[in-house]
Design an enzyme around this catalytic site. Sequence first.
Site, PDB file in Angstrom:
ATOM      1  N   GLU A 182      59.593  32.153  61.773  1.00  0.00           N
ATOM      2  CA  GLU A 182      58.731  31.689  62.874  1.00  0.00           C
ATOM      3  C   GLU A 182      58.294  32.807  63.813  1.00  0.00           C
ATOM      4  O   GLU A 182      58.058  32.576  65.006  1.00  0.00           O
ATOM      5  CB  GLU A 182      59.423  30.556  63.657  1.00  0.00           C
ATOM      6  CG  GLU A 182      59.576  29.304  62.801  1.00  0.00           C
ATOM      7  CD  GLU A 182      60.398  28.197  63.448  1.00  0.00           C
ATOM      8  OE1 GLU A 182      60.827  28.367  64.600  1.00  0.00           O
ATOM      9  OE2 GLU A 182      60.613  27.174  62.770  1.00  0.00           O
ATOM     10  N   GLU A 257      60.692  24.523  56.290  1.00  0.00           N
ATOM     11  CA  GLU A 257      61.626  23.974  57.290  1.00  0.00           C
ATOM     12  C   GLU A 257      60.980  22.730  57.867  1.00  0.00           C
ATOM     13  O   GLU A 257      59.824  22.757  58.281  1.00  0.00           O
ATOM     14  CB  GLU A 257      61.933  24.998  58.397  1.00  0.00           C
ATOM     15  CG  GLU A 257      63.060  24.518  59.304  1.00  0.00           C
ATOM     16  CD  GLU A 257      63.386  25.459  60.466  1.00  0.00           C
ATOM     17  OE1 GLU A 257      63.497  26.686  60.242  1.00  0.00           O
ATOM     18  OE2 GLU A 257      63.518  24.949  61.591  1.00  0.00           O
TER      19      GLU A 257
END
Length: 601
Positions: A182, A257
């Site tokens: 991320e 995810e």
Amino acid sequence: MKMMMSSMESCIVLICMLCCFIEAAEYTFDDSVGLGRQFDGIGGLSGGGATSKLLVNYPEEQRNQILDYLFKPNFGASLHILKVEIGGDAQSTDGTEASHMHNSWEENYERGYEWWLMVEAKKRNPNIKLYGLPWGFPGWIGAGTRSPYTNPTQTATYIIKWIQGAKEYYNLTIDYIGIWNERPYDVNYIVILRNMLDTAGLNHVRIVASDSGWGIATDILKNATLSSSVDYIGCHYPGTNSDQYSVQTGKQLWASEDYSTFNDNVGGGCWARILNQNYVNGYMTSTISWNLIASYYNNLPFYRDGLMTAVEPWSGNYIIESPIWLAAHTTQFTEIGWKYLRHGAGVGKLDDGGSYVALISPDNKDLTIIIETFSHDHSLCIRPALPKYTVKDQQVTINLKGNFANIKELQVWYSKPSYDNSTSTFFIQQKPLMVENGEATLTVHVDEIYTLTTLKTGSKGDYPASPSSQPFPLPYSDDFESYNWHQEPNNLAQQTGSYEVFNANDSTHGQIIRQLVLDQPVYWCGAEKLNRSLSVIGDPEWSDIYIEAETHIGDVNNTDGVFIAARIRNGGCQTFEADGIFFFVYPASNKIVLSRDLGTF
Ligand SMILES: *[C@@H]1O[C@H](CO)[C@@H](O)[C@H](O)[C@H]1NC(C)=O
Ligand SMILES: *[C@@H]1O[C@H](CO)[C@@H](O)[C@H](O)[C@H]1NC(C)=O
Ligand SMILES: *[C@@H]1O[C@H](CO)[C@@H](O)[C@H](O)[C@H]1NC(C)=O
Ligand SMILES: *[C@@H]1O[C@H](CO)[C@@H](O)[C@H](O)[C@H]1NC(C)=O
Ligand SMILES: *[C@@H]1O[C@H](CO)[C@@H](O)[C@H](O)[C@H]1NC(C)=O
Ligand SMILES: *[C@@H]1O[C@H](CO)[C@@H](O)[C@H](O)[C@H]1NC(C)=O
């Protein structure tokens, strides 16, 4: 009056006729028109961070049961993929996981618990795929720039050492590797990583990028070298949708995810809905849950956002939550390498709400159909927002064609989580569905999931109930004598910094723990801003608590001192603003300070 009566009667008759003769919607399942994408498996993510911390020192018996519920084929969640954090000495959501290289001059493959977890998963399912991804990196990476891309060769070497360490010390083959969780990706780094993996004989290790949004797709379309370096596009929390550019790349698309939702029955509904709809709406062929198992203290962020819950190593108590059984509906009846049928020929939305997918085995012999009808309010995920939709009870007629035209019966597995305090039904086998001339009809109600399959291997694993829940045991002490060197202390959940067990090398102390992070890491969320290390243990609500610790400060002139604290209420990425009651000792200036937080002194 008479007239009205008769018109009401005819009205009642009319309503009855409507409900009795309601047409069942028909859905075709046909492999002869070509197939959809390859299925890449359902997974769980341990780490990102420290989410399995409290699992490690569970009593052996319960720990094995938990691992069976997660990984054992035809038993529970029976996961196809285990994704783990590559520890980076940095806070990564619920704690810090140790790096295999705290410093550039050393390497160690005995730290942390992800190695152990991967070995346990492989023991249960030798076919499980392993996927590693870094959150933070130790401070020496990037030479103080706080970027892993300043020296891409150095970073790739560090990652490759982790992959090689897995093989050398644990005989683990890492299948997939990611970039930087991320956080921005770097095209140059990805290309270098691919080249260096190949040079190191690790061609089988495939790259997933960028474990963030779909943004990398446009770069992949522009740059052929990047395109040949990236095997899978992994997006986080896609809300079941991909974008046109990612589809255009032709790459396999993953929700690398997803979930991250409180694991009650609404969380279960979220999980069941996205497992189907990530493919139906977004062509995603793998979905990985953050997290695998909620095994971190209740007061840390995202409490219970895992497939099951195990937070009491001292009692052995654990809870199999609904996502375990809702995963089983897909995982127990598919394998990596199966293929989805095409949209409109076995994949789609139901007319009255809900969705269905169908997958077939590589030998074209087996078929699995998963139908879910979770309503909006009972399948909300933590993110993103879910647009309103309605689901109704409905009749579903399946029409089997192609290789499946002659099927006579399908095995039926069924779940219906409860949302009104009545008893939930999870993963029970019903009597087979008889198929005549390729057709069978099923009545489905709101908030249900069905698996219809040719496979007879499904089974619902069952162990006796786990021991009852107990509070953290007091008095509590740890002298660290029972550990191997380099292990981290159980129950002491490091939020910033990383402790390791060593020998004190004096005549009185035996084994001790020592702080190994001396430099600010290439942090993930910046919990290390104050350059203070902090670990938490037990319950922040304890009052009138007595705490004692013995500490050794090496060079008193070269330290910021030590502290001990109680009633710490912040952990995770907010560790730097933790408040509580802090007792600081600064030996260099002969000062003792009582403080309400980590920063003021
Ligand atoms: C290592 O794992 C492979 C399977 O991946 C297995 O075939 C082999 O026997 C293992 N080697 C050792 C030394 O355990
Ligand atoms: C693709 O990216 C690599 C790495 O940054 C670069 O060397 C190469 O020139 C790029 N190719 C194109 C066509 O932009
Ligand atoms: C379920 O039971 C709990 C505890 O008794 C109660 O607070 C809650 O309102 C009930 N929910 C419903 C939907 O009845
Ligand atoms: C004790 O000695 C060993 C061997 O020299 C060394 O590796 C270890 O770091 C020492 N422990 C401490 C706490 O200094
Ligand atoms: C923390 O350490 C870094 C160097 O590692 C330094 O740049 C920074 O100013 C320090 N921050 C504080 C609050 O002392
Ligand atoms: C720390 O500094 C003081 C003052 O400069 C000095 O007297 C003392 O020897 C130093 N202690 C150590 C352990 O270096």
